[in-house]
Design a protein around this motif. Sequence first.
Motif, mmCIF file in Angstrom:
data_model
loop_
_atom_site.group_PDB
_atom_site.id
_atom_site.type_symbol
_atom_site.label_atom_id
_atom_site.label_comp_id
_atom_site.label_asym_id
_atom_site.label_seq_id
_atom_site.Cartn_x
_atom_site.Cartn_y
_atom_site.Cartn_z
ATOM 1 N N ALA A 98 0.826 -1.205 0.000
ATOM 2 C CA ALA A 98 0.000 0.000 0.000
ATOM 3 C C ALA A 98 0.862 1.258 0.000
ATOM 4 O O ALA A 98 0.574 2.238 -0.700
ATOM 5 C CB ALA A 98 -0.932 -0.005 1.214
ATOM 6 N N THR A 99 1.935 1.216 0.765
ATOM 7 C CA THR A 99 2.844 2.371 0.828
ATOM 8 C C THR A 99 3.553 2.577 -0.505
ATOM 9 O O THR A 99 3.704 3.712 -0.970
ATOM 10 C CB THR A 99 3.888 2.158 1.944
ATOM 11 N N GLU A 100 3.987 1.484 -1.116
ATOM 12 C CA GLU A 100 4.715 1.579 -2.383
ATOM 13 C C GLU A 100 3.872 2.201 -3.486
ATOM 14 O O GLU A 100 4.355 3.027 -4.260
ATOM 15 C CB GLU A 100 5.191 0.188 -2.814
ATOM 16 N N PHE A 101 2.604 1.824 -3.561
ATOM 17 C CA PHE A 101 1.740 2.313 -4.632
ATOM 18 C C PHE A 101 0.845 3.475 -4.225
ATOM 19 O O PHE A 101 0.284 4.150 -5.078
ATOM 20 C CB PHE A 101 0.855 1.174 -5.154
ATOM 21 N N GLY A 102 0.671 3.693 -2.929
ATOM 22 C CA GLY A 102 -0.248 4.728 -2.477
ATOM 23 C C GLY A 102 -1.693 4.362 -2.744
ATOM 24 O O GLY A 102 -2.563 5.231 -2.879
ATOM 25 N N ALA A 243 3.068 -6.181 -13.244
ATOM 26 C CA ALA A 243 4.347 -6.889 -13.101
ATOM 27 C C ALA A 243 4.906 -6.734 -11.696
ATOM 28 O O ALA A 243 5.391 -7.701 -11.093
ATOM 29 C CB ALA A 243 5.349 -6.375 -14.128
ATOM 30 N N ARG A 244 4.824 -5.526 -11.149
ATOM 31 C CA ARG A 244 5.360 -5.294 -9.807
ATOM 32 C C ARG A 244 4.524 -6.007 -8.746
ATOM 33 O O ARG A 244 5.071 -6.603 -7.811
ATOM 34 C CB ARG A 244 5.410 -3.794 -9.516
ATOM 35 N N ALA A 245 3.205 -5.959 -8.892
ATOM 36 C CA ALA A 245 2.341 -6.644 -7.935
ATOM 37 C C ALA A 245 2.611 -8.140 -7.944
ATOM 38 O O ALA A 245 2.707 -8.790 -6.895
ATOM 39 C CB ALA A 245 0.877 -6.361 -8.246
ATOM 40 N N ARG A 246 2.763 -8.716 -9.140
ATOM 41 C CA ARG A 246 3.047 -10.146 -9.262
ATOM 42 C C ARG A 246 4.383 -10.480 -8.594
ATOM 43 O O ARG A 246 4.490 -11.456 -7.849
ATOM 44 C CB ARG A 246 3.070 -10.546 -10.731
ATOM 45 N N ALA A 247 5.392 -9.658 -8.869
ATOM 46 C CA ALA A 247 6.716 -9.885 -8.284
ATOM 47 C C ALA A 247 6.662 -9.757 -6.762
ATOM 48 O O ALA A 247 7.329 -10.504 -6.042
ATOM 49 C CB ALA A 247 7.727 -8.900 -8.864
ATOM 50 N N PHE A 248 5.846 -8.830 -6.282
ATOM 51 C CA PHE A 248 5.721 -8.627 -4.843
ATOM 52 C C PHE A 248 5.165 -9.886 -4.185
ATOM 53 O O PHE A 248 5.673 -10.343 -3.160
ATOM 54 C CB PHE A 248 4.801 -7.433 -4.571
#
Length: 284
Positions: A98-102, A243-248
């Motif tokens: 949540a912090t990373e994406f706001g 892509a970032r969410a999947r990697a996370f």
Amino acid sequence: MSNVEGRGVQSVEVGARILHAMVEIGAAAMLRDIAARADIASAQAHAYLVSFRKTGLVEQDPQTGRYLLGPFALQLGLARMRQVDTLRVAGSAAADLATEFGLMVTLAVWGTHGPTIVQVQEAEVPIHVNLRAGGVYTLTGTATGRLFAAHLPPRIVAPLVEAELRAGSQGRGIGVPTSLPALVTAAEQIRIEGCSTTAGSPVPGINAIAVPVFDHTGQLQCALTLIGPESAVDLGQASPTVARARAFGQEISARLGYRAGGTEAAAEPPATGGRPRRTARAEG
């Protein structure tokens, strides 16, 4: 207090590379293969393996000469598993995402009535989505629900899907149910792509990306779902957000001991039978 790491022990780090190499190979291996994977000379690798054998970290098959992880390595792994609190790790991850994406992030587990929200991280800029802990996502009408349907056994999922479709828009779940064929199609795609997405559903103008968190056995333990306006949550084929969410999700799964391509088995479509899997549960 200084945040700078202290000086390490180089020989320990080299030894760890060898053990990492053996984990990555995933089977009894020859010395040369272990050395090549660890990117060190065979003679150097052999010296480490001799010491590892004496401590029980490594065994050597007397018939083939191949090396494999030993009983002490198993004890270390079991100790790590006992110390990891899945929901604590995932809950912390939800806050980080949540912090990373706001954006808003929910953490959901499989409960009595289906995918149940156990944590909601609000977005920096409030969005008009009414989600709270204890809420239950529909299986057919939400990214989170479809993710669980894609990875859980049909014996668990099918009865809830049938009840959901019978209730239709009168049901109490989050999201309007769609159909079984649509769910089967979505589930197949989710298992291929490694995540689940919805555009403008169940709330127009709001997109969602749900990613799985697996444990060391390949069991789905929970789902992290990123939720926000379509302008901020791009669902395109080349979307960096997807892509970032999947990697996370993959990073958190790795912390729980999951290895991609290892023990996880794809679930069949919800219409057929299957053997239940254990997941983190919430009595929703």
